[in-house]
Design a protein around this motif. Structure first.
Motif, PDB file in Angstrom:
ATOM      1  N   PHE A  79      29.733 -51.352 -17.206  1.00 42.69           N
ATOM      2  CA  PHE A  79      30.720 -52.582 -17.564  1.00 42.69           C
ATOM      3  C   PHE A  79      30.766 -53.298 -18.809  1.00 42.69           C
ATOM      4  O   PHE A  79      31.602 -53.768 -19.008  1.00 42.69           O
ATOM      5  CB  PHE A  79      30.804 -53.674 -16.322  1.00 42.69           C
ATOM      6  CG  PHE A  79      29.588 -54.760 -16.379  1.00 42.69           C
ATOM      7  CD1 PHE A  79      29.862 -55.627 -17.477  1.00 42.69           C
ATOM      8  CD2 PHE A  79      28.207 -54.654 -15.801  1.00 42.69           C
ATOM      9  CE1 PHE A  79      29.007 -56.842 -17.467  1.00 42.69           C
ATOM     10  CE2 PHE A  79      27.370 -55.721 -16.104  1.00 42.69           C
ATOM     11  CZ  PHE A  79      27.786 -56.730 -16.993  1.00 42.69           C
ATOM     12  N   CYS A 120      34.736 -51.037 -22.624  1.00 39.00           N
ATOM     13  CA  CYS A 120      36.030 -50.606 -21.968  1.00 39.00           C
ATOM     14  C   CYS A 120      37.007 -49.754 -22.782  1.00 39.00           C
ATOM     15  O   CYS A 120      37.140 -50.033 -23.782  1.00 39.00           O
ATOM     16  CB  CYS A 120      36.603 -51.985 -21.424  1.00 39.00           C
ATOM     17  SG  CYS A 120      35.346 -52.929 -20.631  1.00 39.00           S
ATOM     18  N   HIS A 175      40.406 -59.426 -20.607  1.00 38.00           N
ATOM     19  CA  HIS A 175      39.187 -58.781 -19.937  1.00 38.00           C
ATOM     20  C   HIS A 175      37.888 -58.896 -20.174  1.00 38.00           C
ATOM     21  O   HIS A 175      37.044 -58.840 -19.521  1.00 38.00           O
ATOM     22  CB  HIS A 175      40.013 -57.214 -19.889  1.00 38.00           C
ATOM     23  CG  HIS A 175      38.841 -56.183 -19.101  1.00 38.00           C
ATOM     24  ND1 HIS A 175      39.432 -55.854 -17.834  1.00 38.00           N
ATOM     25  CD2 HIS A 175      37.789 -55.764 -19.700  1.00 38.00           C
ATOM     26  CE1 HIS A 175      38.185 -54.852 -17.597  1.00 38.00           C
ATOM     27  NE2 HIS A 175      37.418 -54.809 -18.672  1.00 38.00           N
ATOM     28  N   GLU A 176      37.696 -58.666 -21.681  1.00 40.01           N
ATOM     29  CA  GLU A 176      36.327 -58.604 -22.134  1.00 40.01           C
ATOM     30  C   GLU A 176      35.831 -60.190 -22.231  1.00 40.01           C
ATOM     31  O   GLU A 176      34.536 -60.337 -21.974  1.00 40.01           O
ATOM     32  CB  GLU A 176      36.532 -58.229 -23.735  1.00 40.01           C
ATOM     33  CG  GLU A 176      36.872 -56.855 -23.685  1.00 40.01           C
ATOM     34  CD  GLU A 176      36.152 -55.727 -23.098  1.00 40.01           C
ATOM     35  OE1 GLU A 176      35.151 -56.014 -22.494  1.00 40.01           O
ATOM     36  OE2 GLU A 176      36.707 -54.657 -22.878  1.00 40.01           O
ATOM     37  N   HIS A 182      34.206 -60.434 -18.812  1.00 39.22           N
ATOM     38  CA  HIS A 182      32.908 -59.966 -18.637  1.00 39.22           C
ATOM     39  C   HIS A 182      32.054 -60.962 -19.411  1.00 39.22           C
ATOM     40  O   HIS A 182      30.895 -60.969 -18.791  1.00 39.22           O
ATOM     41  CB  HIS A 182      32.962 -58.681 -19.737  1.00 39.22           C
ATOM     42  CG  HIS A 182      33.396 -57.391 -18.692  1.00 39.22           C
ATOM     43  ND1 HIS A 182      33.272 -57.110 -17.523  1.00 39.22           N
ATOM     44  CD2 HIS A 182      34.334 -56.546 -19.287  1.00 39.22           C
ATOM     45  CE1 HIS A 182      33.755 -56.181 -17.247  1.00 39.22           C
ATOM     46  NE2 HIS A 182      34.335 -55.615 -18.421  1.00 39.22           N
ATOM     47  N   HIS A 184      33.993 -55.075 -12.804  1.00 42.88           N
ATOM     48  CA  HIS A 184      35.552 -54.517 -12.801  1.00 42.88           C
ATOM     49  C   HIS A 184      36.078 -54.626 -11.251  1.00 42.88           C
ATOM     50  O   HIS A 184      35.156 -54.713 -10.381  1.00 42.88           O
ATOM     51  CB  HIS A 184      35.269 -53.233 -13.114  1.00 42.88           C
ATOM     52  CG  HIS A 184      35.187 -52.856 -14.611  1.00 42.88           C
ATOM     53  ND1 HIS A 184      34.592 -51.970 -15.094  1.00 42.88           N
ATOM     54  CD2 HIS A 184      35.745 -53.749 -15.720  1.00 42.88           C
ATOM     55  CE1 HIS A 184      34.955 -51.975 -16.468  1.00 42.88           C
ATOM     56  NE2 HIS A 184      35.356 -52.881 -16.955  1.00 42.88           N
TER      57      HIS A 184
HETATM   58 ZN   LIG Z   1      35.634 -53.700 -18.609  1.00 40.99          ZN
END
Ligand SMILES: [Zn+2]
Length: 205
Positions: free
Chosen positions: A13, A16, A157-158, A161, A167
């Motif tokens: 994960f 990406c 998105h990052e 994380h 995800h």
């Molecule tokens: Zn990702």
């Protein structure tokens, strides 16, 4: 064996892939709120090499970038990102990740260990041309983004994380890895998780 599985799941994960991702302007409007309930400080760290460090090779309007993140993704959750420090990191290992192909996440981890602030979100920026097949990675308050993906859904998105999210397969969800051009929002559960994590970060834990 258990340890190996854990390592594999962390790595999966972390990074990406870089295929088609766009700016969300065609599917979303920017929303700003006056005083977001929560704020979190952000460091922007430009990665340079010994050779490139004289001339600044990045040309980012930081205010525009933070507005992009707040307007499209975070203010609507009552979260405000605020630029704290903007700095340069000279680190040849991190600058050219093509030399570390296949072990980019662990390289990023090791090389950022000493330079990130635990009470902030730390965004490291490198050149798209110096990494293959990866748009970004994130974990534990640290994000690595390539300059070409800053204004795409890869950024939130990052950051997701970096704030503890994994995800999901939900179409349109920021944390989905499919149909990147459609990614636009975090779900309620993710929102709660992010907020909790931000509160912890602000408490220094
Ligand atoms: Zn990702």
């Amino acid at each position: 064996m258990k340890k190996l599985l854990l390592i594999i799941s962390i790595l999966s994960f972390l990074s990406c892939s870089s295929e088609e991702d766009h700016s969300p302007e065609n599917i979303m409007d920017m929303i700003f709120v006056e005083n977001p309930e929560r704020t979190v400080k952000v460091n922007i760290i430009y990665v340079e090499s010994q050779d490139s460090s004289d001339k600044s090779s990045y040309n980012l309007d930081e205010k525009e970038f933070i507005n992009y993140l707040n307007g499209y993704y975070f203010h609507r959750l009552g979260i405000g990102l605020e630029i704290d420090e903007s700095k340069k990191l000279i680190n040849d290992e991190l600058y050219d990740l093509t030399d570390n192909q296949g072990s980019e996440p662990s390289t990023f981890f090791t090389q950022s260990q000493e330079t990130y602030d635990k009470d902030k979100i730390n965004i490291y920026i490198i050149k798209r041309s110096n990494i293959r097949g990866i748009a970004g990675m994130g974990r534990s308050q640290r994000v690595l983004l390539t300059d070409e993906h800053l204004f795409t859904s890869t950024s939130p998105h990052e950051i997701g994380h970096a704030l503890g999210l994994f995800h999901t397969h939900e179409t349109g969800n920021i944390m989905s890895t499919e149909e990147k051009a459609l990614r636009q929002s975090f779900n309620k559960e993710q929102e709660e998780k992010i907020k909790k994590r931000i509160d912890q970060i602000n408490l220094g834990s």
